[in-house]
Design a protein around this motif. Structure first.
Motif, PDB file in Angstrom:
ATOM      1  N   ASN A  13       0.837  -1.248   0.183  1.00 29.31           N
ATOM      2  CA  ASN A  13       0.054   0.020  -0.051  1.00 29.31           C
ATOM      3  C   ASN A  13       0.947   1.158  -0.136  1.00 29.31           C
ATOM      4  N   ALA A  14       2.109   1.209   0.677  1.00 29.11           N
ATOM      5  CA  ALA A  14       2.754   2.294   0.726  1.00 29.11           C
ATOM      6  C   ALA A  14       3.514   2.554  -0.588  1.00 29.11           C
ATOM      7  N   ASN A  15       3.994   1.707  -1.230  1.00 32.11           N
ATOM      8  CA  ASN A  15       4.572   1.479  -2.482  1.00 32.11           C
ATOM      9  C   ASN A  15       3.663   2.018  -3.433  1.00 32.11           C
ATOM     10  N   ASN A  16       2.381   1.724  -3.339  1.00 33.71           N
ATOM     11  CA  ASN A  16       1.396   2.080  -4.315  1.00 33.71           C
ATOM     12  C   ASN A  16       1.151   3.638  -4.096  1.00 33.71           C
ATOM     13  N   ALA A  17       1.326   4.156  -2.973  1.00 32.08           N
ATOM     14  CA  ALA A  17       1.271   5.815  -2.578  1.00 32.08           C
ATOM     15  C   ALA A  17       2.475   6.345  -3.326  1.00 32.08           C
ATOM     16  N   ILE A  18       3.448   5.876  -3.311  1.00 30.05           N
ATOM     17  CA  ILE A  18       4.747   6.227  -3.729  1.00 30.05           C
ATOM     18  C   ILE A  18       4.589   6.300  -5.498  1.00 30.05           C
ATOM     19  N   LYS A  19       3.989   5.292  -6.229  1.00 27.78           N
ATOM     20  CA  LYS A  19       3.758   5.356  -7.581  1.00 27.78           C
ATOM     21  C   LYS A  19       2.993   6.203  -7.891  1.00 27.78           C
ATOM     22  N   PHE A  20       1.635   6.419  -6.993  1.00 24.15           N
ATOM     23  CA  PHE A  20       0.770   7.383  -7.535  1.00 24.15           C
ATOM     24  C   PHE A  20       1.421   8.860  -7.408  1.00 24.15           C
ATOM     25  N   ALA A  21       1.957   9.305  -6.483  1.00 24.94           N
ATOM     26  CA  ALA A  21       3.007  10.470  -6.170  1.00 24.94           C
ATOM     27  C   ALA A  21       3.776  10.656  -7.570  1.00 24.94           C
ATOM     28  N   THR A  22       4.519   9.905  -7.879  1.00 24.11           N
ATOM     29  CA  THR A  22       5.492   9.858  -8.914  1.00 24.11           C
ATOM     30  C   THR A  22       4.756  10.207 -10.201  1.00 24.11           C
ATOM     31  N   GLU A  23       3.604   9.449 -10.347  1.00 26.56           N
ATOM     32  CA  GLU A  23       2.750   9.737 -11.888  1.00 26.56           C
ATOM     33  C   GLU A  23       2.285  11.206 -11.615  1.00 26.56           C
ATOM     34  N   LEU A  24       1.705  11.531 -10.570  1.00 31.24           N
ATOM     35  CA  LEU A  24       0.721  12.845 -10.294  1.00 31.24           C
ATOM     36  C   LEU A  24       1.632  13.940 -10.690  1.00 31.24           C
ATOM     37  N   PHE A  25       2.811  13.955  -9.987  1.00 32.56           N
ATOM     38  CA  PHE A  25       3.668  15.036 -10.165  1.00 32.56           C
ATOM     39  C   PHE A  25       4.806  14.980 -11.081  1.00 32.56           C
ATOM     40  N   LYS A  26       4.568  14.191 -12.509  1.00 30.23           N
ATOM     41  CA  LYS A  26       5.826  13.916 -13.284  1.00 30.23           C
ATOM     42  C   LYS A  26       6.018  14.841 -13.959  1.00 30.23           C
ATOM     43  N   GLU A  28       6.255  18.132 -12.913  1.00 28.60           N
ATOM     44  CA  GLU A  28       6.663  19.080 -11.904  1.00 28.60           C
ATOM     45  C   GLU A  28       8.295  18.666 -11.433  1.00 28.60           C
ATOM     46  N   VAL A  29       8.942  19.911 -11.174  1.00 35.14           N
ATOM     47  CA  VAL A  29      10.400  19.625 -10.609  1.00 35.14           C
ATOM     48  C   VAL A  29       9.829  19.210  -9.051  1.00 35.14           C
ATOM     49  N   CYS A  30      10.238  18.164  -8.533  1.00 33.66           N
ATOM     50  CA  CYS A  30       9.942  17.870  -7.209  1.00 33.66           C
ATOM     51  C   CYS A  30      11.058  17.133  -6.381  1.00 33.66           C
ATOM     52  N   GLU A  31      11.117  17.569  -5.209  1.00 30.85           N
ATOM     53  CA  GLU A  31      11.865  16.808  -4.105  1.00 30.85           C
ATOM     54  C   GLU A  31      10.941  15.860  -3.158  1.00 30.85           C
ATOM     55  N   PHE A  32      11.404  14.660  -3.298  1.00 36.61           N
ATOM     56  CA  PHE A  32      10.719  13.762  -2.520  1.00 36.61           C
ATOM     57  C   PHE A  32      11.475  13.175  -1.213  1.00 36.61           C
ATOM     58  N   TYR A  33      10.944  13.167  -0.097  1.00 38.43           N
ATOM     59  CA  TYR A  33      11.607  12.759   1.134  1.00 38.43           C
ATOM     60  C   TYR A  33      10.770  11.488   1.675  1.00 38.43           C
ATOM     61  N   ILE A  34      11.459  10.362   1.425  1.00 31.85           N
ATOM     62  CA  ILE A  34      10.947   8.880   1.797  1.00 31.85           C
ATOM     63  C   ILE A  34      11.194   8.906   3.211  1.00 31.85           C
ATOM     64  N   MET A  35      10.291   8.629   4.034  1.00 34.46           N
ATOM     65  CA  MET A  35      10.358   8.546   5.538  1.00 34.46           C
ATOM     66  C   MET A  35       9.884   7.388   6.173  1.00 34.46           C
ATOM     67  N   HIS A  36      10.766   6.579   7.124  1.00 39.99           N
ATOM     68  CA  HIS A  36      10.335   5.538   7.745  1.00 39.99           C
ATOM     69  C   HIS A  36      10.686   5.659   9.062  1.00 39.99           C
ATOM     70  N   ALA A  37       9.758   5.947  10.064  1.00 43.30           N
ATOM     71  CA  ALA A  37       9.798   6.040  11.350  1.00 43.30           C
ATOM     72  C   ALA A  37       9.612   4.672  12.162  1.00 43.30           C
ATOM     73  N   TYR A  38      10.496   4.148  12.909  1.00 41.63           N
ATOM     74  CA  TYR A  38      10.482   2.690  13.070  1.00 41.63           C
ATOM     75  C   TYR A  38      10.310   2.463  14.829  1.00 41.63           C
ATOM     76  N   GLN A  39      10.211   3.819  15.485  1.00 41.41           N
ATOM     77  CA  GLN A  39       9.963   3.553  16.978  1.00 41.41           C
ATOM     78  C   GLN A  39       8.888   2.759  17.347  1.00 41.41           C
ATOM     79  N   PRO A  81      11.749   6.680 -13.560  1.00 47.08           N
ATOM     80  CA  PRO A  81      13.090   7.446 -13.713  1.00 47.08           C
ATOM     81  C   PRO A  81      12.997   8.825 -14.327  1.00 47.08           C
ATOM     82  N   ASN A  82      12.678   9.692 -13.518  1.00 47.48           N
ATOM     83  CA  ASN A  82      12.375  11.161 -14.001  1.00 47.48           C
ATOM     84  C   ASN A  82      13.299  12.003 -13.426  1.00 47.48           C
ATOM     85  N   PRO A  83      13.976  12.586 -14.431  1.00 42.84           N
ATOM     86  CA  PRO A  83      15.107  13.529 -14.098  1.00 42.84           C
ATOM     87  C   PRO A  83      14.559  14.882 -13.516  1.00 42.84           C
ATOM     88  N   ARG A  84      13.134  15.132 -13.393  1.00 42.53           N
ATOM     89  CA  ARG A  84      12.764  16.361 -12.787  1.00 42.53           C
ATOM     90  C   ARG A  84      12.757  15.944 -11.021  1.00 42.53           C
TER      91      ARG A  84
END
Length: 282
Positions: A13-26, A28-39, A81-84
Motif C-alpha cells: 500500500n505504501a509503495n502504491n502511494a509512492i507510485k501514485f505520487a511520482t505519476e501525479l507530479f511527473k 513538476e520539479v519535485c523533491e521527495f522525502y521518503i521517510m520510515h519512522a520505526y520507533q 526514472p524522472n530527471p525532474r
C-alpha cells in the motif's frame, strides 16, 4: 520546486502511494522525502527486549530501515526514472506523527502523500489509524491513496465547502497546480437548505474562483444537510476521481473526523482524498 513527504512502512500500500505520487507530479520539479519512522516497531513486542539488549535492537531496526529505504529507491527508479525528481531518504527512531511534523517544519513540505492502510491496520477500516492521525494533527495537506487504487489522472475533482472558511492561498495554489496539467474539472459543492450566500461566503467563493483560475470550475448547490450521503452519491453519479476537503474548525471534514461518521466515510471512500489543513505557513 514542489516538496513532497511520503511516509512508508514498506507495505504494498505504501509503495502504491509512492507510485501514485511520482505519476501525479511527473510534470513538476519535485523533491521527495521518503521517510520510515520505526520507533513503534521497536516497542511493538515487549517480550523481544530487555534494557540490556534495547540498544542492539535499535541498531538492528535502524540497519533494516536503511536497507529497505535503499530497496524503495531502486523500486522508484524502476517505475519512474524522472530527471525532474530527486529523492531523500529518512530513517528515524521516532514516532510517525512526531517525525512527520518535524520534517514538515524543517523542509517546508507542500504535501504529504500516504496510503490509507499499512501493514497492521484493521482490514475493516479504509483509513488506517496512522493516516487519520496525520490528517488530524500535522499542519500540512495530506493526500491519502486507497489500498490497491490504480493511478488515474485527476480529471474530475469534488470540493465540498460551506464557504465559511478563509482558505489559504498556498493550499488552493497546490490544488490548482495539481489539477491544471490534467485539465481537471473542479466541482465546488455547497450543501445547504438555502442557496443564498452571505457577503462573507461570496468573498470566499470569489477567492476560490481566483486561486483555481487555471481550471474549469463548476459552482454547484445541493439543498441538503446530509453531507456524507450527498458526497457519496455525487462521487458515484459523476465519476469523481478525487475528493478535496478542508480540515479546520467547523468544517465538514472536522465533523467527519471527530464524530462516528468517519467510520462510514472511511469504509466507502475508494478514490484519492486530499485533506487541506487551512494552515498558517509561508
Amino acid at each position: 520546486m514542489r516538496k513532497i513527504l511520503i511516509p512508508t512502512d514498506f507495505s504494498e500500500n505504501a509503495n502504491n502511494a509512492i507510485k501514485f505520487a511520482t505519476e501525479l507530479f511527473k510534470y513538476e520539479v519535485c523533491e521527495f522525502y521518503i521517510m520510515h519512522a520505526y520507533q513503534d516497531d521497536i516497542y511493538a513486542d515487549e517480550t523481544l527486549f530487555t534494557k540490556t539488549n534495547l540498544e542492539s535492537i535499535k541498531s538492528m531496526m535502524s540497519k533494516k530501515s536503511e536497507e529497505e529505504l535503499e530497496t524503495t529507491l531502486k523500486y522508484i527508479d524502476s517505475i519512474s526514472p524522472n530527471p525532474r525528481h530527486t529523492y531523500h531518504t529518512i530513517s528515524a527512531d521516532n514516532l510517525l506523527i512526531d517525525e512527520t511534523d518535524t520534517i514538515v517544519d524543517n523542509q517546508n513540505i507542500d504535501i504529504i502523500i500516504m496510503g490509507t492502510r499499512g501493514k497492521t491496520n484493521d482490514k475493516k477500516i479504509t483509513f488506517g489509524s496512522h493516516t487519520l492521525q496525520v490528517i488530524k494533527y500535522v499542519q500540512c495537506p495530506v493526500l491519502a491513496i486507497p489500498e490497491n487504487y490504480e493511478y488515474t489522472q485527476p480529471k474530475h475533482i469534488l470540493f465540498p465547502t460551506n464557504y465559511l472558511i478563509p482558505y489559504k492561498r498556498r493550499e488552493l495554489k497546490l490544488l490548482c497546480e495539481m489539477a491544471s496539467p490534467y485539465r481537471a474539472v473542479i466541482d465546488v459543492l455547497y450543501m445547504s437548505k438555502s442557496a443564498k450566500l452571505s457577503m462573507r461566503q461570496i468573498d470566499n467563493q470569489n477567492f476560490i474562483k481566483n486561486e483555481l483560475c487555471k481550471n474549469q470550475i463548476n459552482f454547484i448547490v445541493i439543498k441538503s444537510k446530509h453531507i456524507v450521503n450527498v458526497i457519496y452519491k455525487y462521487i458515484k453519479e459523476n465519476n469523481v476521481d478525487m475528493l478535496v476537503m478542508v480540515n479546520t474548525r467547523h468544517s465538514f471534514l472536522e465533523n467527519m473526523l471527530y464524530q462516528s461518521t468517519i467510520d462510514e466515510f472511511s469504509l466507502n471512500l475508494d478514490i484519492p482524498f486530499l485533506a487541506l489543513q487551512n494552515m498558517r505557513r509561508d
